[in-house]
Design a protein around this motif. Structure first.
Motif, PDB file in Angstrom:
ATOM      1  N   HIS A  21       0.709  -1.210   0.197  1.00 61.61           N
ATOM      2  CA  HIS A  21      -0.047  -0.170   0.163  1.00 61.61           C
ATOM      3  C   HIS A  21       1.111   1.283  -0.277  1.00 61.61           C
ATOM      4  O   HIS A  21       1.907   1.286   0.574  1.00 61.61           O
ATOM      5  N   GLY A  22       0.617   2.053  -0.014  1.00 62.17           N
ATOM      6  CA  GLY A  22       0.909   3.653   0.082  1.00 62.17           C
ATOM      7  C   GLY A  22       0.165   4.409  -0.191  1.00 62.17           C
ATOM      8  O   GLY A  22      -0.854   4.351  -0.045  1.00 62.17           O
ATOM      9  N   THR A  23       0.536   5.939   0.525  1.00 65.96           N
ATOM     10  CA  THR A  23       0.322   6.641   0.721  1.00 65.96           C
ATOM     11  C   THR A  23       1.387   8.106   0.760  1.00 65.96           C
ATOM     12  O   THR A  23       2.025   8.296   1.005  1.00 65.96           O
ATOM     13  N   CYS A  24       0.402   9.030   0.686  1.00 67.18           N
ATOM     14  CA  CYS A  24       1.394  10.033  -0.256  1.00 67.18           C
ATOM     15  C   CYS A  24       0.560  11.684   0.483  1.00 67.18           C
ATOM     16  O   CYS A  24      -1.222  11.477   0.309  1.00 67.18           O
ATOM     17  N   LEU A  25       1.788  12.125   1.217  1.00 71.40           N
ATOM     18  CA  LEU A  25       0.903  13.761   1.022  1.00 71.40           C
ATOM     19  C   LEU A  25       1.445  14.564   0.244  1.00 71.40           C
ATOM     20  O   LEU A  25       2.290  14.741  -0.680  1.00 71.40           O
ATOM     21  N   CYS A  26       0.262  15.444  -0.136  1.00 70.36           N
ATOM     22  CA  CYS A  26       0.722  16.085  -1.334  1.00 70.36           C
ATOM     23  C   CYS A  26      -0.034  17.511  -0.678  1.00 70.36           C
ATOM     24  O   CYS A  26      -0.591  17.761   0.008  1.00 70.36           O
ATOM     25  N   ARG A  27       0.536  18.943  -1.765  1.00 68.34           N
ATOM     26  CA  ARG A  27      -0.068  20.005  -1.102  1.00 68.34           C
ATOM     27  C   ARG A  27      -0.813  20.210  -2.708  1.00 68.34           C
ATOM     28  O   ARG A  27      -0.047  20.733  -3.544  1.00 68.34           O
ATOM     29  N   GLY A  28      -1.465  21.323  -3.283  1.00 74.34           N
ATOM     30  CA  GLY A  28      -2.387  20.853  -4.449  1.00 74.34           C
ATOM     31  C   GLY A  28      -2.269  19.788  -5.072  1.00 74.34           C
ATOM     32  O   GLY A  28      -2.467  18.560  -4.744  1.00 74.34           O
ATOM     33  N   PRO A  29      -1.747  19.908  -6.457  1.00 75.87           N
ATOM     34  CA  PRO A  29      -1.846  19.113  -7.158  1.00 75.87           C
ATOM     35  C   PRO A  29      -0.438  18.744  -7.493  1.00 75.87           C
ATOM     36  O   PRO A  29       0.454  17.539  -7.940  1.00 75.87           O
ATOM     37  N   ASP A  30       0.693  18.886  -6.107  1.00 71.86           N
ATOM     38  CA  ASP A  30       1.731  18.049  -5.734  1.00 71.86           C
ATOM     39  C   ASP A  30       1.860  17.182  -5.264  1.00 71.86           C
ATOM     40  O   ASP A  30       1.671  17.522  -3.672  1.00 71.86           O
ATOM     41  N   PRO A  31       2.607  15.996  -5.050  1.00 65.19           N
ATOM     42  CA  PRO A  31       3.238  14.747  -4.283  1.00 65.19           C
ATOM     43  C   PRO A  31       4.424  15.916  -3.535  1.00 65.19           C
ATOM     44  O   PRO A  31       5.048  16.143  -3.795  1.00 65.19           O
ATOM     45  N   ILE A  32       4.803  14.833  -2.098  1.00 58.92           N
ATOM     46  CA  ILE A  32       5.276  15.913  -1.238  1.00 58.92           C
ATOM     47  C   ILE A  32       5.866  14.629  -0.587  1.00 58.92           C
ATOM     48  O   ILE A  32       7.466  14.213  -0.800  1.00 58.92           O
ATOM     49  N   ALA A  33       5.387  13.330   0.018  1.00 60.32           N
ATOM     50  CA  ALA A  33       6.209  13.041   0.731  1.00 60.32           C
ATOM     51  C   ALA A  33       5.660  11.604   0.354  1.00 60.32           C
ATOM     52  O   ALA A  33       4.150  11.271   0.998  1.00 60.32           O
TER      53      ALA A  33
END
Length: 274
Positions: free
Chosen positions: A167-179
């Motif tokens: 499984h994957g989890t991604c923190l994003c801001r607007g249209p951009d993945p961060i972590a």
């Protein structure tokens, strides 16, 4: 669909890390021999000061963030608690999170074991208590950003593309993945992210949490307690997860594939700009 190039992730999956997968041989449906890589599973025991709290099955990367994030998400380490140290011992496969003062959890919790499967996981009553009076930021969620995120995450090199069963989890801001974090259990991936956010003091107010896992009650609670106002998944929902999301004002989007998705909570905060 957007073809923009996303910025470099601050934390990204490392599908080339040989410690995270193992080569195995077998046969396919025609009987022909096949070679493939499968993800590893190893135990990680998490301690809070002197108390053993839980043993989780994990792929083994980012053990410090996983240990800290688990305790944060379970309400065992709160915002006011000063974390004085995080110690990881690879030989004993244990991580110890130390706080300036002893919390009330060491004395009252017995040892628990959480599996790597996709069951609800280990839930403590403190998680539900933490939702009382919780108010999330009314940050808008743009449809154009959702489409850009879907495309960007699909193009990101990952263990999922290398070996699957993860499984994957991604923190994003607007249209951009961060972590972007991965693990055999979706809760582990979220806990790694929570630990990273706590360690880096990342502001959650303008962020979106993307996950490949189902939007269950525990996933919704964890996202809300992390202070993230939007939760997005390519998977589906549970009724209790939707109910809790509506109670706390969390925008929840599921079944997101390409340009398709369903929003079951926080529709008024979605900007339909596409």
């Amino acid at each position: 669909m957007s073809t923009r190039t996303p910025p470099t992730l601050i934390v990204a999956p490392d599908p080339g890390d040989a410690a995270l997968t193992r080569a195995v041989t077998g046969r396919d449906g025609t009987g022909a021999p096949v070679d493939l890589r499968v993800v590893e599973e190893r135990p990680l025991t998490i301690y809070l000061n002197s108390r053993e709290i839980v043993t989780a099955m994990t792929i083994g990367d980012h053990p410090r963030w996983l240990g800290l994030g688990f305790l944060v998400n379970q309400g065992m380490v709160r915002a006011a608690d000063e974390v004085t140290g995080i110690e990881y011992d690879a030989e004993t496969e244990a991580v110890v999170i130390r706080t300036a003062t002893e919390t009330d959890h060491e004395a009252k919790l017995a040892r628990a074991t959480r599996t790597s499967g996709c069951a609800v996981g280990t839930v403590f009553g403190d998680m539900m208590e933490g939702l009382e009076g919780l108010t999330l930021p009314a940050t808008p969620l743009r449809v154009s950003d959702l489409r850009a995120l879907s495309a960007a995450i699909a193009r990101t090199p990952s263990l999922y593309l290398e070996a699957g069963a993860i499984h994957g989890t991604c923190l994003c801001r607007g249209p951009d993945p961060i972590a972007y974090f991965e693990d055999v259990g979706r809760h582990n991936a979220v806990d790694k992210l929570a630990g990273w956010m706590r360690a880096t003091r990342t502001d959650p107010a303008d962020k979106t949490l993307y996950t490949t896992g189902r939007l269950t009650s525990e996933m919704v609670i964890k996202c809300a307690l992390m202070g993230i106002p939007s939760l997005v998944s390519r998977s589906g929902f549970t009724a209790w997860g939707v109910e809790i999301a509506r109670q706390v004002g969390l925008t929840v989007v599921g079944r997101m594939k390409g340009e398709r998705f369903v929003c079951l909570s926080g529709e008024d905060r979605v900007e339909w700009d596409v």
